[in-house]
Design an enzyme around this catalytic site. Structure first.
Site, PDB file in Angstrom:
ATOM      1  N   GLY A  19       0.489  -1.624   0.520  1.00  0.00           N
ATOM      2  CA  GLY A  19       0.142  -0.126  -0.030  1.00  0.00           C
ATOM      3  C   GLY A  19       0.814   1.457  -0.053  1.00  0.00           C
ATOM      4  O   GLY A  19       0.119   2.163   0.150  1.00  0.00           O
ATOM      5  N   ASN A  21       1.440   2.280  -2.522  1.00  0.00           N
ATOM      6  CA  ASN A  21       0.798   4.113  -3.907  1.00  0.00           C
ATOM      7  C   ASN A  21      -0.209   4.787  -2.611  1.00  0.00           C
ATOM      8  O   ASN A  21      -0.717   5.478  -3.518  1.00  0.00           O
ATOM      9  CB  ASN A  21       0.646   2.944  -5.367  1.00  0.00           C
ATOM     10  CG  ASN A  21       1.300   3.397  -5.526  1.00  0.00           C
ATOM     11  OD1 ASN A  21       1.764   4.652  -5.931  1.00  0.00           O
ATOM     12  ND2 ASN A  21       2.187   2.331  -6.129  1.00  0.00           N
ATOM     13  N   LEU A 101     -10.476  -8.426 -12.797  1.00  0.00           N
ATOM     14  CA  LEU A 101     -11.298  -7.924 -12.577  1.00  0.00           C
ATOM     15  C   LEU A 101     -11.863  -7.944 -14.341  1.00  0.00           C
ATOM     16  O   LEU A 101     -11.346  -8.168 -15.411  1.00  0.00           O
ATOM     17  CB  LEU A 101     -11.101  -6.145 -12.742  1.00  0.00           C
ATOM     18  CG  LEU A 101     -10.957  -6.010 -11.033  1.00  0.00           C
ATOM     19  CD1 LEU A 101     -10.621  -4.131 -10.780  1.00  0.00           C
ATOM     20  CD2 LEU A 101     -12.069  -6.670 -10.293  1.00  0.00           C
ATOM     21  N   ASN A 115      -5.306   2.540 -13.122  1.00  0.00           N
ATOM     22  CA  ASN A 115      -4.644   2.191 -12.506  1.00  0.00           C
ATOM     23  C   ASN A 115      -3.202   2.591 -12.694  1.00  0.00           C
ATOM     24  O   ASN A 115      -3.298   3.521 -13.195  1.00  0.00           O
ATOM     25  CB  ASN A 115      -4.343   0.520 -13.531  1.00  0.00           C
ATOM     26  CG  ASN A 115      -3.578  -0.157 -12.746  1.00  0.00           C
ATOM     27  OD1 ASN A 115      -3.432  -0.501 -11.357  1.00  0.00           O
ATOM     28  ND2 ASN A 115      -2.480  -0.877 -13.762  1.00  0.00           N
ATOM     29  N   HIS A 117       0.563   1.486 -13.636  1.00  0.00           N
ATOM     30  CA  HIS A 117       1.318   0.688 -13.704  1.00  0.00           C
ATOM     31  C   HIS A 117       2.997   1.230 -14.162  1.00  0.00           C
ATOM     32  O   HIS A 117       3.401   2.399 -14.585  1.00  0.00           O
ATOM     33  CB  HIS A 117       1.363   0.177 -15.232  1.00  0.00           C
ATOM     34  CG  HIS A 117       1.605  -0.723 -15.819  1.00  0.00           C
ATOM     35  ND1 HIS A 117       1.669  -2.279 -14.826  1.00  0.00           N
ATOM     36  CD2 HIS A 117       2.673  -1.419 -16.236  1.00  0.00           C
ATOM     37  CE1 HIS A 117       2.113  -3.305 -15.691  1.00  0.00           C
ATOM     38  NE2 HIS A 117       3.376  -2.798 -16.688  1.00  0.00           N
ATOM     39  N   GLU A 155     -10.953  -4.154 -20.301  1.00  0.00           N
ATOM     40  CA  GLU A 155     -11.262  -5.025 -20.081  1.00  0.00           C
ATOM     41  C   GLU A 155     -10.023  -5.876 -20.980  1.00  0.00           C
ATOM     42  O   GLU A 155      -9.590  -6.903 -20.091  1.00  0.00           O
ATOM     43  CB  GLU A 155     -12.533  -6.021 -20.762  1.00  0.00           C
ATOM     44  CG  GLU A 155     -12.066  -5.804 -22.302  1.00  0.00           C
ATOM     45  CD  GLU A 155     -13.005  -4.348 -22.480  1.00  0.00           C
ATOM     46  OE1 GLU A 155     -13.060  -3.778 -21.780  1.00  0.00           O
ATOM     47  OE2 GLU A 155     -12.987  -4.021 -23.515  1.00  0.00           O
ATOM     48  N   ASP A 158      -4.006  -3.448 -18.621  1.00  0.00           N
ATOM     49  CA  ASP A 158      -3.032  -2.438 -19.089  1.00  0.00           C
ATOM     50  C   ASP A 158      -2.905  -2.099 -20.075  1.00  0.00           C
ATOM     51  O   ASP A 158      -2.706  -1.005 -21.013  1.00  0.00           O
ATOM     52  CB  ASP A 158      -1.761  -2.757 -18.979  1.00  0.00           C
ATOM     53  CG  ASP A 158      -1.388  -3.121 -17.509  1.00  0.00           C
ATOM     54  OD1 ASP A 158      -0.356  -4.212 -17.862  1.00  0.00           O
ATOM     55  OD2 ASP A 158      -1.994  -2.725 -16.769  1.00  0.00           O
ATOM     56  N   LYS A 185       8.656   6.058  -5.885  1.00  0.00           N
ATOM     57  CA  LYS A 185       9.599   7.134  -5.482  1.00  0.00           C
ATOM     58  C   LYS A 185       9.641   8.164  -7.044  1.00  0.00           C
ATOM     59  O   LYS A 185       8.739   9.664  -5.880  1.00  0.00           O
ATOM     60  CB  LYS A 185      10.909   7.287  -4.703  1.00  0.00           C
ATOM     61  CG  LYS A 185      11.213   6.583  -2.939  1.00  0.00           C
ATOM     62  CD  LYS A 185      12.406   6.686  -2.604  1.00  0.00           C
ATOM     63  CE  LYS A 185      12.880   6.343  -1.661  1.00  0.00           C
ATOM     64  NZ  LYS A 185      13.737   6.037  -1.140  1.00  0.00           N
TER      65      LYS A 185
HETATM   66  C1  GRF Z   1       4.644  -2.307  -6.782  1.00  0.00           C
HETATM   67  O1  GRF Z   1       4.984  -2.995  -7.425  1.00  0.00           O
HETATM   68  C2  GRF Z   1       4.134  -0.914  -7.695  1.00  0.00           C
HETATM   69  O2  GRF Z   1       5.180  -0.573  -8.268  1.00  0.00           O
HETATM   70  C3  GRF Z   1       2.938  -1.926  -7.878  1.00  0.00           C
HETATM   71  O3  GRF Z   1       1.921  -2.462  -7.167  1.00  0.00           O
HETATM   72  C4  GRF Z   1       2.691  -3.081  -6.473  1.00  0.00           C
HETATM   73  C5  GRF Z   1       2.854  -2.969  -4.511  1.00  0.00           C
HETATM   74  O4  GRF Z   1       2.438  -1.212  -4.700  1.00  0.00           O
HETATM   75  N1  GRF Z   1       2.115  -0.531  -8.465  1.00  0.00           N
HETATM   76  P1  GRF Z   1       2.176  -1.095  -3.477  1.00  0.00           P
HETATM   77  O5  GRF Z   1       3.385  -0.677  -2.587  1.00  0.00           O
HETATM   78  O6  GRF Z   1       1.174  -2.088  -2.624  1.00  0.00           O
HETATM   79  O7  GRF Z   1       1.836  -0.104  -3.431  1.00  0.00           O
END
Ligand code: GRF
Length: 215
Positions: A19, A21, A101, A115, A117, A155, A158, A185
């Site tokens: 988590g 992000n 999903l 999302n 990526h 659907e 990415d 980061k």
């Molecule tokens: C990481 O590989 C991030 O690059 C991708 O999802 C994975 C976990 O991210 N977006 P987080 O720390 O759970 O947000």
């Protein structure tokens, strides 16, 4: 007299792991950088996800919804939809979300799911490209630049419209872990909160394609 405009959009964040992000979004809301939307719900498809602790520490409702507990993909998605609709969710943010999903789900929230990526789509994306695997492939290919992409979710894994991207240098001797952390980061933790703010501002203003009317 136009319908009373919402003050803030309701955001739900879906996670599967640490988590970081999600934390970037929560921190942005606390600092005011994210002010057109508010995180009202965090859902994890894994019970032990540390991201659930991050949500609770921020005073945000946090629940685990697992396919195992629900019994099938259909029941799993139906429970997700029930909880998201119950929270009057305007924008769903997939932040490290690793569960499938279906088109049924993505069509229910057309143009309202984004999302992050950890690569510059269309590189290193699609089926099987997630987590460290993305960075392993980038290093294997020998790219000098990688980065992150925020995109709408449809659907196709990415495959949705690209919203924002940020490039990050790759250095000789990089390991997948070092590259992953640099991209988090320098790119992910910056792009995602900003994309959430930009989209929520459009939702509140009533000019976002995912909304026929402002609730
Ligand atoms: C990481 O590989 C991030 O690059 C991708 O999802 C994975 C976990 O991210 N977006 P987080 O720390 O759970 O947000």
């Amino acid at each position: 007299m136009s319908a009373k405009k919402q003050k803030k959009a309701n955001i739900a964040v879906l996670i599967s792991g640490g988590g970081t992000n999600l934390q970037a979004i929560l921190d942005a809301e606390k600092s005011g950088a994210l002010h057109s939307g508010s995180v009202k719900l965090v859902i994890s498809n894994r019970k032990g996800a540390y991201g659930l602790e991050r949500a609770k520490a921020a005073g945000v409702k946090a629940v685990a919804v697992t396919k195992k507990d629900c019994g099938s993909q259909e029941a799993f998605e139906a429970e997700l939809i029930r909880r998201l609709d119950e929270a009057k969710t305007d924008l769903i943010v997939l932040a490290g979300w690793l569960a499938i999903l279906s088109e049924n789900f993505t069509r229910h929230f057309e143009h309202r799911i984004i999302n992050i990526h950890p690569a510059l789509i269309p590189s290193f994306c699609g089926e099987g490209f997630y987590g460290l695997k993305v960075h392993e492939a980038a290093l294997e290919k020998g790219v000098k630049v990688s980065g992150a992409t925020v995109h709408y979710v449809n659907e196709i894994p990415d495959g949705g419209e690209i919203i924002a991207q940020k490039a990050v240098r790759v250095y000789p001797g990089d390991t997948p872990e070092k590259l992953q952390l640099r991209i988090m980061k320098q790119a992910e933790w910056k792009l995602l909160p900003k994309a959430a703010e930009d989209i929520c501002a459009k939702i509140v203003a009533g000019d976002h394609p995912g909304f026929q009317e402002v609730r």
